[in-house]
Design an enzyme around this catalytic site. Structure first.
Site, PDB file in Angstrom:
ATOM      1  N   HIS A   1       0.864  -1.183   0.000  1.00 24.55           N
ATOM      2  CA  HIS A   1       0.000   0.000   0.000  1.00 24.55           C
ATOM      3  C   HIS A   1       0.903   1.236   0.000  1.00 24.55           C
ATOM      4  O   HIS A   1       1.611   1.490   0.972  1.00 24.55           O
ATOM      5  CB  HIS A   1      -0.913   0.008   1.231  1.00 24.55           C
TER       6      HIS A   1
ATOM      7  N   HIS B   1      -9.387 -10.375  -1.073  1.00 27.28           N
ATOM      8  CA  HIS B   1      -9.335 -10.155   0.370  1.00 27.28           C
ATOM      9  C   HIS B   1     -10.455 -11.010   0.956  1.00 27.28           C
ATOM     10  O   HIS B   1     -11.627 -10.635   0.895  1.00 27.28           O
ATOM     11  CB  HIS B   1      -9.544  -8.669   0.675  1.00 27.28           C
TER      12      HIS B   1
ATOM     13  N   ASP C   1       2.005  -6.841   2.705  1.00 24.35           N
ATOM     14  CA  ASP C   1       0.820  -6.061   3.074  1.00 24.35           C
ATOM     15  C   ASP C   1       1.251  -4.800   3.822  1.00 24.35           C
ATOM     16  O   ASP C   1       0.638  -4.392   4.822  1.00 24.35           O
ATOM     17  CB  ASP C   1      -0.156  -6.882   3.923  1.00 24.35           C
TER      18      ASP C   1
END
Length: 425
Positions: A58, A177, A303
């Site tokens: 991210h 997800h 992540d």
């Protein structure tokens, strides 16, 4: 372009040798190399690995540059030994159009620290109601091949089927997800003994496992490709094991924190340990480690989820879920797996590069191969100080922990992005 001669380095754990990098590729490999015009890097005691590739990063830009930018996240990635990262779509605006994914891709090219490959959203605005412009993103300059609503589950099975059917035309991947939202409403941590004792609403393992089981069946029916993000439970491992035995085209990732930390960390009520999916039990950690070793889980993905101080340093219930991961992932892998260099290279470079279709990445250093590689000192140990991290955020769960290994250098197409443990630019 400067030539570099790396001397006495172990290539993926093999006997020490020399590497000559010239014109962006590995020109020669062998003992006793000489190159008068090359800058010498002493590789004594170091291990050379193919540059790491992260399938799940991210970078927050556009929209939350207070937490991270493409440039700061790229610098963190390079310092962690990465040469390529896949940037998730939950930005603001969401990366659900060709324009936004191209913006992220161009920002990555401008930073020139790692190759930034955008991941496109599956649905418009991550809302789970209608498909985003998958074809337009695939045909854009960014050449998107992986699509994910990460942070949200594509919960509608009809929509999920349509997405799998759509990307099949260009051999794309839907990265799910896995979280049945009706089973996790208000959840704060893993559902179990610790959540009961703390009085926090639990996130049951079955909420993940049920979606994976459903999506495996849909993928098998359609004949498409599925990737399961951040697997966290022993039950999920068994669903994946059975699916792979049947030949379903499914791959899966596990995060460093799910390989090391357990739900007992929530007893501190420190929001740095709040993450989605949540930290699970010790038995889940054991199952995940075994699945990573035997290939049921294909890759380690960070992540990496930076958050601002306001979003993280607050009451547990109000804190945003997520942890930093790029600068510590290789150390966690070394801590968990030991010096299993071939396995580390497979799970953190070769396989993720293959899944993402990143040509030029994921290849062991050899003559003619693009010089995307990292050098690690396995004997070094370092204490993680949040203030010293390159990320704009500080929400690392490993603060003040002493971890094995130190990234000494990272090369992207023959140019150093990290030398002597420091970012070059």
């Amino acid at each position: 372009m400067t030539a570099y001669l790396i001397t006495s380095v172990s290539v993926v754990g093999a006997a020490p040798t020399d590497l000559l990098i010239r014109d962006g590729v590995v020109a020669e490999v062998g003992p006793g190399l000489t190159a008068p015009d090359a800058t010498v890097v002493d590789g004594t005691g170091l291990v050379a690995l193919p540059g790491l590739v992260d399938l799940h990063t991210h970078l927050r830009e556009p929209g939350r540059e207070d937490a991270e930018t493409v440039e700061s996240g790229s610098r963190a990635a390079a310092l962690g030994g990465y040469t390529a990262v896949c940037a998730m779509a939950n930005t603001s605006p969401v990366a659900d159009t060709a324009g936004v994914v191209e913006q992220v891709w161009r920002l990555g090219r401008e930073a020139s620290l790692v190759d930034v490959q955008p991941i496109g959203a599956v649905t418009v605005g991550l809302a789970g109601e209608r498909l985003a412009e998958l074809g337009a993103m695939a045909d854009s300059a960014a050449r998107v091949r992986i699509f994910s609503d990460d942070g949200h589950c594509v919960a509608d099975p009809k929509l999920m089927r349509r997405a799998l059917e759509y990307v099949k035309a260009f051999d794309g991947i839907i990265a799910q997800h896995a979280e049945e939202p009706r089973l996790t409403e208000g959840a704060q941590m893993h559902e179990g003994e610790v959540s009961t004792r703390l009085g926090l609403i639990g996130w049951p393992a079955v909420a993940e496992e049920a979606i994976i089981a459903r999506d495996v069946l849909l993928t098998e029916h359609v004949g498409s490709r599925l990737h399961v993000c951040h697997v966290s439970t022993a039950g999920s491992v068994e669903v994946l094991r059975q699916a792979k035995a049947r030949g379903v085209r499914v791959t899966a990732e596990v995060t460093p924190h799910h390989l090391l930390l357990t739900d007992e960390r929530a007893e501190s009520y420190d929001p740095v340990f709040k993450v989605n999916p949540p930290l699970r039990t010790a038995s889940d950690v054991t199952a995940l480690r075994a699945a990573l070793a035997d290939g049921v889980i294909d890759v380690i993905a960070t992540d990496h989820a930076p958050h601002s101080v306001e979003d993280k340093e607050c009451e547990w219930a109000y804190a945003r879920p997520g942890m930093l991961g790029l600068e510590t992932a290789l150390s966690i892998a070394l801590d968990v797996l030991g010096p299993e260099w071939d396995l580390i290279a497979e799970r953190m470079s070769r396989t993720p590069a293959r899944i993402a279709g990143l040509t030029g990445h994921g290849a062991d250093p050899a003559p003619g191969v693009p010089a995307n590689l990292t050098l690690i000192d396995p004997a070094a140990r370092r204490t993680i100080e949040p203030a010293e991290l390159a990320s704009r955020s500080r929400n690392t769960p490993y603060a003040r922990m002493t971890l094995p290994g130190r990234i000494v250098a990272t090369f992207l197409r023959g140019e150093p992005t990290v030398l002597d443990g420091k970012a070059v630019k």
